[in-house]
Enzyme design. Structure first.
Site, PDB file in Angstrom:
ATOM      1  N   ASP A  66      -4.727   1.385  -1.161  1.00 63.03           N
ATOM      2  CA  ASP A  66      -5.765   0.400  -1.483  1.00 63.03           C
ATOM      3  C   ASP A  66      -6.703   0.774  -2.709  1.00 63.03           C
ATOM      4  O   ASP A  66      -7.500  -0.143  -2.724  1.00 63.03           O
ATOM      5  CB  ASP A  66      -6.464   0.027  -0.162  1.00 63.03           C
ATOM      6  CG  ASP A  66      -7.384   1.004   0.332  1.00 63.03           C
ATOM      7  OD1 ASP A  66      -7.095   2.128  -0.013  1.00 63.03           O
ATOM      8  OD2 ASP A  66      -8.552   0.553   1.096  1.00 63.03           O
ATOM      9  N   GLU A  67      -6.335   1.955  -3.301  1.00 63.79           N
ATOM     10  CA  GLU A  67      -7.404   2.190  -4.306  1.00 63.79           C
ATOM     11  C   GLU A  67      -6.676   2.473  -5.502  1.00 63.79           C
ATOM     12  O   GLU A  67      -5.761   3.375  -5.661  1.00 63.79           O
ATOM     13  CB  GLU A  67      -8.136   3.619  -4.038  1.00 63.79           C
ATOM     14  CG  GLU A  67      -9.274   3.304  -2.796  1.00 63.79           C
ATOM     15  CD  GLU A  67      -9.620   4.622  -2.104  1.00 63.79           C
ATOM     16  OE1 GLU A  67     -10.705   5.157  -2.860  1.00 63.79           O
ATOM     17  OE2 GLU A  67      -9.093   5.405  -1.738  1.00 63.79           O
ATOM     18  N   ASP A  79     -11.382  -0.845  -4.812  1.00 69.10           N
ATOM     19  CA  ASP A  79     -11.061  -0.379  -3.557  1.00 69.10           C
ATOM     20  C   ASP A  79     -11.029  -1.603  -2.488  1.00 69.10           C
ATOM     21  O   ASP A  79     -12.082  -2.484  -2.665  1.00 69.10           O
ATOM     22  CB  ASP A  79     -12.133   0.668  -3.056  1.00 69.10           C
ATOM     23  CG  ASP A  79     -11.996   1.088  -1.739  1.00 69.10           C
ATOM     24  OD1 ASP A  79     -10.975   0.814  -1.024  1.00 69.10           O
ATOM     25  OD2 ASP A  79     -12.874   1.818  -1.083  1.00 69.10           O
TER      26      ASP A  79
HETATM   27 MG   LIG Z   1     -10.417   0.969   1.161  1.00 67.70          MG
END
Ligand SMILES: [Mg+2]
Length: 422
Positions: free
Chosen positions: A104-105, A9
Site C-alpha cells: 500500500d505504499e 500511503d
Molecule cells: Mg498504509
C-alpha cells in the site's frame, strides 16, 4: 532544482479494500484479521477509537468486538493485491520514476514540479484514486524519503490537509517534534530504548544528534536516517526490478495434521504458488528447501521441527519437477504420529531465466518438455482462478487450509464472486 519525493500511503488499507465493495460499512467499525483469524492486522479509525491495538490476538478483544458490533473480516490477499495493482498503475501515470515499496505504499519522484503547486497537484491524485478505485490515500512530499514518510503521516492525521502535505526540509522542525523515534522510517522499536538512553526521544532530537557518534554506535544506516532528517537525500528511489533473493511460501494449518498425504498436499500447493511466481518474474531456482514443524505453543504435544534442502541439478521453475523434489525431501524428514501445525518451502540461489546454464549431460528433452505445459497452466489459472488447474498432489479438498471463516468474496479475480447489482 529541488528534489521532490512523494510517498503515497493508503489509509487503513485492508479495511479500505473491504469497504470498496461494502459501502454500507463506511463510518462503521471494521477490522481485518491475519491468516487463521489470529490477530488484528488492519483497523478502521472507529476500531482504533475503541482502543483495539494493532497486532492483538483476536480472542482477547472478542468481547469489545461483540459489544460494539465490529465488522470482522479474514484476510483476502487476492482482493488486496488486485486493488493495490490498480492504485500503482494510476500512480505510475504521474511519474516514470515510481518505487512500489509495499502493498500500500509507493515513492514517486516529482522533482522539477512547482513547489508552490505541489500540494494542489497531489490532492488531485488523492481524489482520483478515491474516485476510480475507492481507497483513501495520504501523500507526503519533501526532499528525502524519510521526510516524505513523516509528511504522509501528518497528512493522514490532519483532515484539513485533504490528503496531502508538503514539508520543506528547511522548515521541518515543528513536524519532527511530533514524531517519536520508534515511528521514524528505518528506526523502529529495536533502537528506541538505546536512543532514549542518549536523550533522543523524537525525530527533531535525532536530527540534531552527533552524526559521528551515531555512525560509530549504530552504523551507516542510522547515519543515513539522520542525514535524511536534515534534508540530505541518501536513499534513492529504486524503480529497477531487483531479483528476489528468496521465495518463501508457508502457512500455519487451520487444523493440526498428522498424515504425510496432507503435508504433501500443502507443500505441493506452496510449490505451485512459488513456481508460478518464479515464472512470472522470468527467474529460476537452484535450491529448494522444505520445512515442517509441530505446534510450538502446545508444550504438552511432542515437539519436532526439521528441514531438508535439495540442490537441483540445474535451475528450474517447472512446477512438476519442483513438486516431485519437494515430496522426496518431505519423505526424508517426515515422522509419523506427530501433530504438524506448519509447513513451508523456500527457493534460494535464484537466477534469471536468461542466465541458465545447461549442464553437461542434462537431458534437454526432459527439462524443456514441460515449458509449454507450464504456460498453459499459468494461463488457465490466471483466467479461471488460482486452483483451476493444479497438480494432483495438491489434493482435491485439502485439509490443511487456513481458517478464514470471515473472508469477503474475491470481487475482482473470480467470475463466480462478482458483486451482484440488485
Ligand atoms: Mg498504509
Amino acid at each position: 532544482m529541488k528534489k521532490l519525493i512523494a510517498l503515497s500511503d493508503c489509509n487503513n488499507f485492508f479495511v479500505s479494500c473491504e469497504r470498496v465493495f461494502r459501502p454500507d460499512l463506511e463510518n462503521k467499525p471494521v477490522m481485518v484479521l491475519s491468516s487463521n483469524d489470529g490477530c488484528v492486522i488492519s483497523r478502521s479509525n472507529e476500531v482504533k477509537d475503541l482502543g483495539i491495538g494493532m497486532g492483538v490476538p483476536f480472542y482477547k478483544v472478542q468481547n469489545i468486538v461483540e459489544k460494539n458490533k465490529v465488522n470482522v473480516f479474514s484476510t483476502n490477499f487476492a482482493l488486496y493485491g488486485n486493488i493495490s495493482n490498480r492504485i500503482m498503475h494510476i500512480l505510475n501515470e504521474y511519474t516514470p520514476n515510481l518505487e512500489v515499496y509495499s502493498i500500500d505504499e509507493s515513492f514517486l519522484d516529482l522533482s522539477g514540479m512547482d513547489i508552490e503547486k505541489i500540494e494542489k497537484y497531489t490532492r488531485e491524485i488523492v481524489k482520483r484514486i478515491k474516485h476510480e478505485v475507492g481507497v483513501p490515500v495520504s501523500i507526503g512530499i519533501s526532499q528525502t524519503k524519510t521526510l516524505a514518510k513523516i509528511a504522509s503521516k501528518y497528512a493522514k492525521k490532519n483532515l484539513n490537509c485533504l490528503g496531502s502535505k508538503y514539508i520543506d526540509s528547511s522548515a521541518s522542525d515543528e513536524y519532527l517534534k511530533l514524531i517519536e523515534v520508534k515511528d521514524i522510517w528505518g528506526v523502529g522499536w529495536a533502537l528506541e530504548k538505546s536512543l532514549n538512553k542518549e536523550g533522543i526521544f523524537n525525530a527533531l532530537e535525532l536530527k540534531g544528534s552527533d552524526i559521528g557518534i551515531i555512525r560509530k554506535k549504530y552504523g551507516v544506516s542510522l547515519q543515513k536516517t539522520v542525514l535524511e532528517l536534515n534534508g540530505q537525500s541518501c536513499i534513492n528511489i529504486s524503480n529497477v526490478f531487483q531479483p528476489k533473493k528468496n521465495i518463501i511460501r508457508s502457512r500455519s494449518f487451520g487444523q493440526k495434521i498428522s498424515k504425510i498425504i496432507d503435508l504433501q498436499n500443502a507443500l505441493s500447493t506452496f510449490i505451485s504458488q512459488g513456481a508460478a511466481d518464479l515464472r512470472k518474474h522470468h527467474i529460476q531456482t537452484n535450491t529448494l528447501s522444505v520445512f515442517i514443524r509441530t505446534d510450538k505453543h502446545r508444550e504438552s504435544d511432542q515437539q519436532y521441527r526439521n528441514f531438508f534442502t535439495v540442490t537441483l541439478p540445474h535451475a528450474s521453475n517447472d512446477t512438476i519437477l519442483l513438486t516431485k523434489t519437494a515430496v522426496e525431501a518431505l519423505n526424508n524428514i517426515f515422522k509419523p504420529n506427530l501433530l504438524y501445525k506448519k509447513a513451508g518451502i523456500m527457493f534460494s540461489n535464484i537466477v534469471p531465466e536468461s542466465d541458465t546454464q545447461f549442464v553437461l549431460g542434462q537431458d534437454l528433452t526432459k527439462t524443456e518438455k514441460n515449458k509449454p505445459l507450464m504456460k498453459v497452466l499459468d494461463h488457465l489459472n490466471m483466467k479461471y482462478g488460482e486452483f483451476a488447474l493444479h497438480i494432483a498432489s495438491e489434493g482435491e479438498k485439502p485439509k490443511w487450509t487456513s481458517r478464514s471463516r470471515l473472508k469477503s468474496p474475491n470481487y475482482l479475480s473470480s467470475w463466480d464472486e462478482l458483486p451482484i447489482v440488485k
